[in-house]
Structure formats: structure tokens, C-alpha cells
Write an enzyme that holds these catalytic residues in place. Structure first.
Site, PDB file in Angstrom:
ATOM      1  N   LYS A 107     136.283  77.282  62.138  1.00  0.00           N
ATOM      2  CA  LYS A 107     135.033  78.183  62.465  1.00  0.00           C
ATOM      3  C   LYS A 107     134.494  79.547  63.193  1.00  0.00           C
ATOM      4  O   LYS A 107     134.516  80.379  62.749  1.00  0.00           O
ATOM      5  CB  LYS A 107     134.200  77.089  63.035  1.00  0.00           C
ATOM      6  CG  LYS A 107     133.434  76.157  62.409  1.00  0.00           C
ATOM      7  CD  LYS A 107     132.210  75.223  62.937  1.00  0.00           C
ATOM      8  CE  LYS A 107     131.723  74.128  61.376  1.00  0.00           C
ATOM      9  NZ  LYS A 107     132.894  73.017  61.331  1.00  0.00           N
TER      10      LYS A 107
HETATM   11  C1  LIG Z   1     133.095  72.276  60.514  1.00  0.00           C
HETATM   12  C2  LIG Z   1     133.601  71.604  59.908  1.00  0.00           C
HETATM   13  C3  LIG Z   1     133.794  70.700  58.854  1.00  0.00           C
HETATM   14  C4  LIG Z   1     132.792  70.466  57.800  1.00  0.00           C
HETATM   15  O1  LIG Z   1     132.721  72.415  57.025  1.00  0.00           O
HETATM   16  P1  LIG Z   1     131.741  72.256  56.548  1.00  0.00           P
HETATM   17  O2  LIG Z   1     131.695  73.815  55.636  1.00  0.00           O
HETATM   18  O3  LIG Z   1     130.732  72.050  57.124  1.00  0.00           O
HETATM   19  O4  LIG Z   1     131.760  71.655  55.412  1.00  0.00           O
HETATM   20  C5  LIG Z   1     135.442  70.080  59.094  1.00  0.00           C
HETATM   21  N1  LIG Z   1     136.488  70.008  59.769  1.00  0.00           N
HETATM   22  C6  LIG Z   1     136.345  70.495  61.048  1.00  0.00           C
HETATM   23  C7  LIG Z   1     137.262  70.395  61.993  1.00  0.00           C
HETATM   24  C8  LIG Z   1     134.292  71.183  61.179  1.00  0.00           C
HETATM   25  O5  LIG Z   1     134.506  71.896  61.742  1.00  0.00           O
END
Ligand SMILES: *Cc1c(COP(=O)(O)O)cnc(C)c1O
Length: 438
Positions: A107
Site C-alpha cells: 500500500k
Molecule cells: C490491502 C492488502 C491486500 C488486498 O489488496 P487489494 O488491492 O485490496 O485487493 C492484500 N494483502 C495485504 C497485506 C494488504 O494490505
């Protein structure tokens, strides 16, 4: 570049407006009016480029004439100050490690790019932009560290007291400067309700320019396409004649949507696996053609616990609502908690590599796909969405081993926590927000 809403009832907007608004006024999600495209020649030229070269080339097409090239180049330079390694497990299996940013999860890519775009547009208008976010952990920390120190912006984070892990709380409460943490006596739903109320408070909005930085923002998806493009070009070199397969641990499906964008832009990508946990509404759609969102169920891979994924409408849009054509590009595979733990263990035994549980879901889905499609010689890339230390309980359970804390995280763990405690009534949030400078 022009963006319009997936529901197509509100007016088309610029990148600036799409970034600052997040959600379109008609409730739809912003998508590019036409997907930028890279010709064969352009891709060949990028082949030997660095991650930042590729990031800049893609960003340029989305920014059009809204951001001068030197400013955009600086922005990309400042965003990606960390590596994106492709860790090779065996001859045709790779883990793309997306957890080397400041908060140890993918993220960071989206949040850092969005923060710098927001800062650029705020400075252009000579106004202060206030980002207001409710968080149960991971999104908030990426936003906190993404916006930290960006001029003309500040972040107010609301998190539920006692309901985030110690590591998450340290990430939420130690950035300081233009980042303010509010520890709410209540649960995550209280935090979300307070934020929603602030967004409809007219007297507050006359004073502050509010934005949400949440995961549906198109400017969080654009930078996520960079690492697909980057990996696809690295692999084109090593596995000529075979297009790679990406396995994507999915929750809100933002990450997968960014991959689909990279493929549509012309990067050499073969197929996607949408790897989910027990929250399998998209997996079932890909099998049956019916989308029936369910109540969210709690699993080991909490960041993927989403019953009604918000980016599904973007995916549908990109495939013109046609589930057969979506199925040609994407296969959905759901993985249970037991299989996840088993996978962390077997990967460790086989390769001495420690995977976080979300990454393990992706790896398991790739194995399963290969079993169902024997004879296909595509290199497989599992996107590793978090550093294993973020989920060390699960790792301990699987392999009875503690994960060492990376250096950057150690620093954060030792910083003093700064948070303002508030109750769960809107008046308390309103009082805090009206005390901020204009
Ligand atoms: C947010 C997140 C996901 C999921 O990602 P999306 O873009 O919402 O599908 C998967 N793994 C981790 C560790 C995350 O923080």
C-alpha cells in the site's frame, strides 16, 4: 488525461479532480476515458529501463499536460526510494516483494504517489488539503507515512483504541509533523461514521478542504500498475516467448485492477490469478457469472477480508461487463486458512523463504492453477503484499520461528506515540478539526 465515472452519469474530470475527489459525485469510481497504450517500439525502449524509468513513462501518459515533466520526474523519484526485488524461488517461480517501503506493505506504492500528487495539486491552488481517514490498521499507516512531510497537506487518522496491533499503532502514531492520530474510544465502525459525518458537515467544509485518500482513488491504482510493468519486462528478458502469470492476493481488488490496466496498456503479461481467502465473491463470479457479495467473514489474512470488493465495478467496466472476457484474463482461486498455514510451512521447508500469510494465499493459488493447467510453461509471479513480520503470530504458528524486525521498523517501534484520545461522538471530532489552522 480525462477520467469518467463507471456509472457515467457525472461529468468527465481531470486527473486533478479525480485525485482530490476520490469518488465521483454519482457514486461511481473514476476510470481513464481511454487506457493509455504503449506501442511495441515504446516497450522495447523501456526494456532496459529502471523501475523509475518505467514508472515515469506510465505516469506521463496519465498526467498528460497537467503536470510539467520535470515536476513529474521529481515526484516519481521521491516516491520510489526503495527496491522492488523479484525473488526467484525456482526456475519459473518468482515472488515480487512489494514490502520494502516505509510501512512494509504494497500500500506504500499507492499512498506515496497519491500523497505527492495531492501535494502538487494543493500547491498549484495555494490551499491546504486535509486528508481525513478512518483506519483499522494498514491503509492508515501507509497514508500516514505517505503524506508525512508533504507541504500543503496534512492527515488526520482515526483508529479504534485497543483494536489495532502494537506494530500498527506505532506506525499510525509516530509520523508526527503534519500527521495527527486520533485514538477513538470505540470500534472501526465508529471511526468510519465520524469521518462520513465530517464529509457532510457544511460548516466544516467551508473552513477545510477535505479529501479521503481511500483505496478507490484512481491515483492509488496508477502507481500499482508500475510494478506489473516492471516485472513483465524483467521476465520478458529471462523467459523469451513466455508471457508471465501473476498471482494476486486480493481483498478490494485494487491491486488486481492495476495489473489489468498494465496488461491493457500493452505490457507483456499473460494471465492473472485472483487469489482470495474465504471471502470469495469474485472467485465465484469468475466461475458462475453471478456476483453475489456476502457478509465479510474473518480469516487469517485480515487485509483480504472484504465481502463486497469496491474495485469489482472497475474490473467489470474494463471488461465491458462481460464475464467471459474477464475469465480469459483472470482465474479466481480461493484458499482456506488451513491451506495458508500449510503453505507458509512448506515454502519455508522447501526454500527457506518466509512468506507472510497473504503472500502464501497467492502462492497456493499459483500451485493450484499449475496443477489444473499442466504443460503450460509460463513463469509465475506471486505478488508479496506484506513483510512477514507484520503477521508474525501466523508465522510463529506455522514454522515456530520469529521474524526479525527490519531496521526501518525498529526505528518506528522505538519512537514515542503521539495520539489524541477522543470519544465516539461527532462533536468531539468537529471540535478537534475546527481547532486546526485553515
Ligand atoms: C490491502 C492488502 C491486500 C488486498 O489488496 P487489494 O488491492 O485490496 O485487493 C492484500 N494483502 C495485504 C497485506 C494488504 O494490505
Amino acid at each position: 488525461m480525462i477520467f469518467y465515472s463507471t456509472t457515467k452519469t457525472s461529468a468527465p474530470v481531470s486527473l486533478k479532480k479525480a485525485t482530490l475527489e476520490g469518488l465521483a459525485p454519482d457514486g461511481g469510481l473514476y476510470v481513464p476515458s481511454t487506457m493509455p497504450h504503449f506501442s511495441r517500439e515504446e516497450i522495447d525502449l523501456l526494456q532496459s529501463g529502471s523501475f523509475k524509468n518505467i514508472a515515469f513513462a506510465i505516469a506521463k501518459k496519465f498526467a498528460g499536460d497537467e503536470i510539467p515533466l520535470d515536476a513529474l520526474s521529481r515526484l516519481v523519484e521521491e516516491c520510489f526510494t526503495f527496491e522492488t526485488p523479484l525473488h526467484q524461488l525456482d526456475t519459473d517461480t518468482y515472488v515480487e516483494e512489494l514490502f520494502h517501503g516505509p510501512t512494509l506493505a504494497f500500500k506504500d506504492y499507492g499512498a506515496r504517489f497519491l500523497a505527492r500528487l495531492t501535494g502538487f495539486f494543493a500547491a498549484l491552488d495555494r490551499r491546504m488539503i486535509t486528508v481525513l481517514v478512518a483506519t483499522s490498521g494498514d491503509t492508515g499507516s501507509a497514508v500516514a507515512y505517505g503524506f508525512h512531510g508533504i507541504p500543503d497537506t496534512r492527515v488526520i487518522l482515526l483508529y479504534p483504541s485497543g483494536k489495532v496491533s502494537r506494530l500498527q499503532e506505532q506506525q499510525l502514531t509516530t509520523a508526527g509533523d503534519n500527521v495527527f492520530a486520533l485514538e477513538v474510544k470505540g470500534d472501526f465502525d465508529d471511526c468510519q461514521r465520524l469521518v462520513k459525518q465530517a464529509f457532510v458537515d457544511d460548516s466544516l467544509r467551508q473552513k477545510l478542504t477535505l479529501t479521503s485518500a481511500n483505496s478507490i482513488n484512481i491515483s492509488r491504482l496508477i502507481p500499482q500498475s508500475f510494478y506489473y510493468a516492471w516485472a513483465s519486462l524483467q521476465l520478458a528478458d529471462r523467459h523469451p516467448g513466455h508471457l508471465p502469470l501473476f498471482s494476486v492476493p486480493s481483498g478490494n481488488y485494487g491491486n488486481l485492477t492495476a495489473g489489468v490496466m498494465a496488461k491493457m496498456m500493452g505490457f507483456p503479461i499473460g494471465h492473472f490469478i485472483a487469489a482470495s481467502n474465504a471471502n470469495d465473491s469474485v472467485t465465484r463470479y469468475l466461475e458462475e457469472g453471478r456476483f453475489e457479495p456476502k457478509q465479510t467473514v474473518r480469516t487469517l489474512t485480515t487485509a483480504m477480508d472484504v465481502g463486497n470488493p469496491s474495485n469489482f465495478s472497475r474490473l467489470l467496466h474494463f471488461y465491458n461487463g462481460n464475464f467471459r472476457s474477464m475469465g480469459q484474463d483472470i482465474t479466481g482461486i480461493a484458499v482456506s486458512d488451513e491451506e495458508t498455514v500449510e503453505t507458509i510451512r512448506s515454502v519455508y521447508q522447501q526454500y527457506h523463504y518466509i512468506m507472510d500469510p497473504h503472500t502464501a494465499v497467492g502462492y497456493r493459488a499459483l500451485e493450484q492453477y499449475r496443477r489444473q493447467h499442466p504443460g503450460k510453461a509460463s513463469p509465475g509471479v506471486v505478488l508479496s503484499t506484506a513483510h512477514p513480520v507484520k503477521f508474525d503470530d501466523a508465522i510463529m504458528k506455522a514454522i515456530d520461528r520469529a521474524v526479525p524486525l527490519p531496521k526501518a521498523m525498529e526505528t518506528i517501534m522505538n519512537k514515542p506515540k503521539t495520539a489524541t484520545m477522543i470519544g465516539n461522538r461527532y462533536e468531539e471530532l468537529a471540535r478537534f478539526l475546527s481547532g486546526l489552522d485553515r
